[in-house]
Design an enzyme around this catalytic site. Structure first.
Site, PDB file in Angstrom:
ATOM      1  N   TYR A 115       1.228   4.931  -4.381  1.00 27.06           N
ATOM      2  CA  TYR A 115       1.199   5.830  -3.216  1.00 27.06           C
ATOM      3  C   TYR A 115       0.020   6.802  -3.343  1.00 27.06           C
ATOM      4  O   TYR A 115      -0.769   6.979  -2.402  1.00 27.06           O
ATOM      5  CB  TYR A 115       2.517   6.603  -3.115  1.00 27.06           C
ATOM      6  CG  TYR A 115       2.548   7.618  -1.994  1.00 27.06           C
ATOM      7  CD1 TYR A 115       2.846   7.238  -0.685  1.00 27.06           C
ATOM      8  CD2 TYR A 115       2.268   8.968  -2.244  1.00 27.06           C
ATOM      9  CE1 TYR A 115       2.864   8.170   0.355  1.00 27.06           C
ATOM     10  CE2 TYR A 115       2.278   9.902  -1.222  1.00 27.06           C
ATOM     11  CZ  TYR A 115       2.581   9.500   0.074  1.00 27.06           C
ATOM     12  OH  TYR A 115       2.590  10.434   1.091  1.00 27.06           O
ATOM     13  N   LYS A 119      -3.597   7.026  -1.083  1.00 26.82           N
ATOM     14  CA  LYS A 119      -4.066   8.207  -0.343  1.00 26.82           C
ATOM     15  C   LYS A 119      -5.470   8.624  -0.824  1.00 26.82           C
ATOM     16  O   LYS A 119      -6.275   9.105  -0.029  1.00 26.82           O
ATOM     17  CB  LYS A 119      -3.066   9.357  -0.488  1.00 26.82           C
ATOM     18  CG  LYS A 119      -1.689   9.068   0.116  1.00 26.82           C
ATOM     19  CD  LYS A 119      -1.761   8.818   1.623  1.00 26.82           C
ATOM     20  CE  LYS A 119      -0.368   8.697   2.234  1.00 26.82           C
ATOM     21  NZ  LYS A 119      -0.410   8.502   3.703  1.00 26.82           N
TER      22      LYS A 119
HETATM   23  N1  LIG Z   1       6.796  14.240   3.915  1.00 31.23           N
HETATM   24  C1  LIG Z   1       5.882  14.763   3.077  1.00 31.23           C
HETATM   25  O1  LIG Z   1       6.158  15.670   2.279  1.00 31.23           O
HETATM   26  C2  LIG Z   1       4.489  14.217   3.061  1.00 31.23           C
HETATM   27  C3  LIG Z   1       3.587  14.790   2.158  1.00 31.23           C
HETATM   28  C4  LIG Z   1       2.288  14.330   2.139  1.00 31.23           C
HETATM   29  C5  LIG Z   1       1.902  13.336   3.013  1.00 31.23           C
HETATM   30  N2  LIG Z   1       2.804  12.793   3.873  1.00 31.23           N
HETATM   31  C6  LIG Z   1       2.318  11.749   4.794  1.00 31.23           C
HETATM   32  O2  LIG Z   1       2.689  12.093   6.116  1.00 31.23           O
HETATM   33  C7  LIG Z   1       2.838  10.903   6.898  1.00 31.23           C
HETATM   34  C8  LIG Z   1       4.176  10.918   7.584  1.00 31.23           C
HETATM   35  O3  LIG Z   1       5.177  10.785   6.581  1.00 31.23           O
HETATM   36  P1  LIG Z   1       6.679  11.278   6.772  1.00 31.23           P
HETATM   37  O4  LIG Z   1       6.950  12.251   5.696  1.00 31.23           O
HETATM   38  O5  LIG Z   1       6.939  11.632   8.179  1.00 31.23           O
HETATM   39  O6  LIG Z   1       7.413   9.925   6.354  1.00 31.23           O
HETATM   40  P2  LIG Z   1       8.572   9.100   7.067  1.00 31.23           P
HETATM   41  O7  LIG Z   1       9.594  10.011   7.611  1.00 31.23           O
HETATM   42  O8  LIG Z   1       8.964   8.046   6.082  1.00 31.23           O
HETATM   43  O9  LIG Z   1       7.789   8.450   8.283  1.00 31.23           O
HETATM   44  C9  LIG Z   1       6.871   7.425   8.071  1.00 31.23           C
HETATM   45  C10 LIG Z   1       6.749   6.707   9.381  1.00 31.23           C
HETATM   46  O10 LIG Z   1       5.865   5.575   9.178  1.00 31.23           O
HETATM   47  C11 LIG Z   1       6.414   4.516   9.884  1.00 31.23           C
HETATM   48  N3  LIG Z   1       5.972   3.232   9.337  1.00 31.23           N
HETATM   49  C12 LIG Z   1       6.064   2.770   8.084  1.00 31.23           C
HETATM   50  N4  LIG Z   1       5.567   1.519   8.004  1.00 31.23           N
HETATM   51  C13 LIG Z   1       5.145   1.208   9.253  1.00 31.23           C
HETATM   52  C14 LIG Z   1       4.550   0.057   9.832  1.00 31.23           C
HETATM   53  N5  LIG Z   1       4.271  -1.038   9.104  1.00 31.23           N
HETATM   54  N6  LIG Z   1       4.246   0.080  11.152  1.00 31.23           N
HETATM   55  C15 LIG Z   1       4.520   1.164  11.904  1.00 31.23           C
HETATM   56  N7  LIG Z   1       5.096   2.273  11.434  1.00 31.23           N
HETATM   57  C16 LIG Z   1       5.404   2.290  10.110  1.00 31.23           C
HETATM   58  C17 LIG Z   1       7.910   4.668   9.740  1.00 31.23           C
HETATM   59  O11 LIG Z   1       8.533   3.946  10.757  1.00 31.23           O
HETATM   60  P3  LIG Z   1      10.070   3.443  10.581  1.00 31.23           P
HETATM   61  O12 LIG Z   1      10.890   4.663  10.523  1.00 31.23           O
HETATM   62  O13 LIG Z   1      10.277   2.608  11.793  1.00 31.23           O
HETATM   63  O14 LIG Z   1      10.077   2.675   9.299  1.00 31.23           O
HETATM   64  C18 LIG Z   1       8.072   6.156   9.885  1.00 31.23           C
HETATM   65  O15 LIG Z   1       8.215   6.509  11.254  1.00 31.23           O
HETATM   66  C19 LIG Z   1       2.665   9.741   5.928  1.00 31.23           C
HETATM   67  O16 LIG Z   1       1.341   9.264   6.001  1.00 31.23           O
HETATM   68  C20 LIG Z   1       2.901  10.382   4.568  1.00 31.23           C
HETATM   69  O17 LIG Z   1       2.276   9.684   3.513  1.00 31.23           O
HETATM   70  C21 LIG Z   1       4.090  13.210   3.926  1.00 31.23           C
END
Ligand SMILES: NC(=O)c1ccc[n+]([C@@H]2O[C@H](COP(=O)([O-])OP(=O)(O)OC[C@H]3O[C@@H](n4cnc5c(N)ncnc54)[C@H](OP(=O)(O)O)[C@@H]3O)[C@@H](O)[C@H]2O)c1
Length: 192
Positions: A115, A119
């Site tokens: 992961y 990134k």
């Molecule tokens: N949460 C944090 O603390 C955090 C910190 C740093 C960076 N980020 C980044 O922020 C972004 C959003 O993450 P999040 O925390 O909101 O995570 P999340 O709740 O797991 O959401 C990720 C989203 O990506 C979608 N997804 C995954 N595989 C996919 C595919 N093949 N095609 C289309 N959609 C897909 C998922 O859809 P489904 O639900 O339909 O699977 C989900 O809606 C990500 O890039 C993550 O790496 C998050």
């Protein structure tokens, strides 16, 4: 606003989505590459995470971003103010990972090597594309949203989803004088 269902790892679906946006709107103003996965298990050593997880992680977190961006770039070039926001992570910061004083210098955050590396690679893609587009109106930036309570973290985190979205939204709405090729969190530069 119209939703469009898309699996970003499905190349034909990506092309069909771009064609649909072109048919409906003729151009694209903002592309936010938000979709990502974290499939590694917390607690395992970096060298013990299976290679299959590395491949799945890179398919979604890097290769799909490149493919989606390539598909939509012609439409972004038609916008007077195209913006690309890549959702990176502080875990993509190699400088942070190597700093013993950082929170990433821990067993927990060292158990997500694929992961984190995906990134870091996304950050590198960001500066490459920003360079290519430097003489156009299209701006390309990477953001760290903050540690946000979502499914990716099993509901853990310091920020609500609304607050976690703030940095990405701000970079999507940059003015013409805004930066490109940056990696930020709430207006502060994150070390590469
Ligand atoms: N949460 C944090 O603390 C955090 C910190 C740093 C960076 N980020 C980044 O922020 C972004 C959003 O993450 P999040 O925390 O909101 O995570 P999340 O709740 O797991 O959401 C990720 C989203 O990506 C979608 N997804 C995954 N595989 C996919 C595919 N093949 N095609 C289309 N959609 C897909 C998922 O859809 P489904 O639900 O339909 O699977 C989900 O809606 C990500 O890039 C993550 O790496 C998050």
């Amino acid at each position: 606003m119209e939703p469009l269902v898309l699996d970003v790892t499905d190349g034909d679906g990506v092309l069909a989505a771009a064609a649909e946006v072109e048919r409906s709107y003729g151009r694209l103003d903002i592309l936010v590459n938000n979709a990502a996965i974290r499939v590694e298990e917390y607690g395992r050593k970096p060298s013990e995470q299976p290679l299959e997880q590395w491949r799945r992680t890179f398919d979604t977190n890097l290769f799909a971003v490149v493919e989606v961006t390539r598909a939509f770039l012609p439409l972004l070039r038609r916008s007077p103010a195209g913006r690309i926001v890549n959702l990176s992570s502080l875990l993509g910061s190699v400088g942070t990972h190597g700093d013993p004083a950082s929170y990433a210098y821990s067993d927990m955050f060292k158990s997500l090597p694929a992961y984190s590396a995906s990134k870091s690679a996304l950050n590198s893609w960001t500066v490459h594309l920003a360079y290519e587009l430097r003489d156009t109106p299209v701006k390309v930036n990477a953001v760290h949203p903050g540690y946000t309570r979502t499914g990716l973290n099993d509901g853990e985190g310091d920020l609500s989803v609304q607050d976690g979205a703030r940095t990405g939204v701000a970079m999507a709405l940059l003015g013409d004088d805004g930066p490109t090729g940056t990696y930020t969190h709430r207006g502060e530069t994150v070390p590469w």
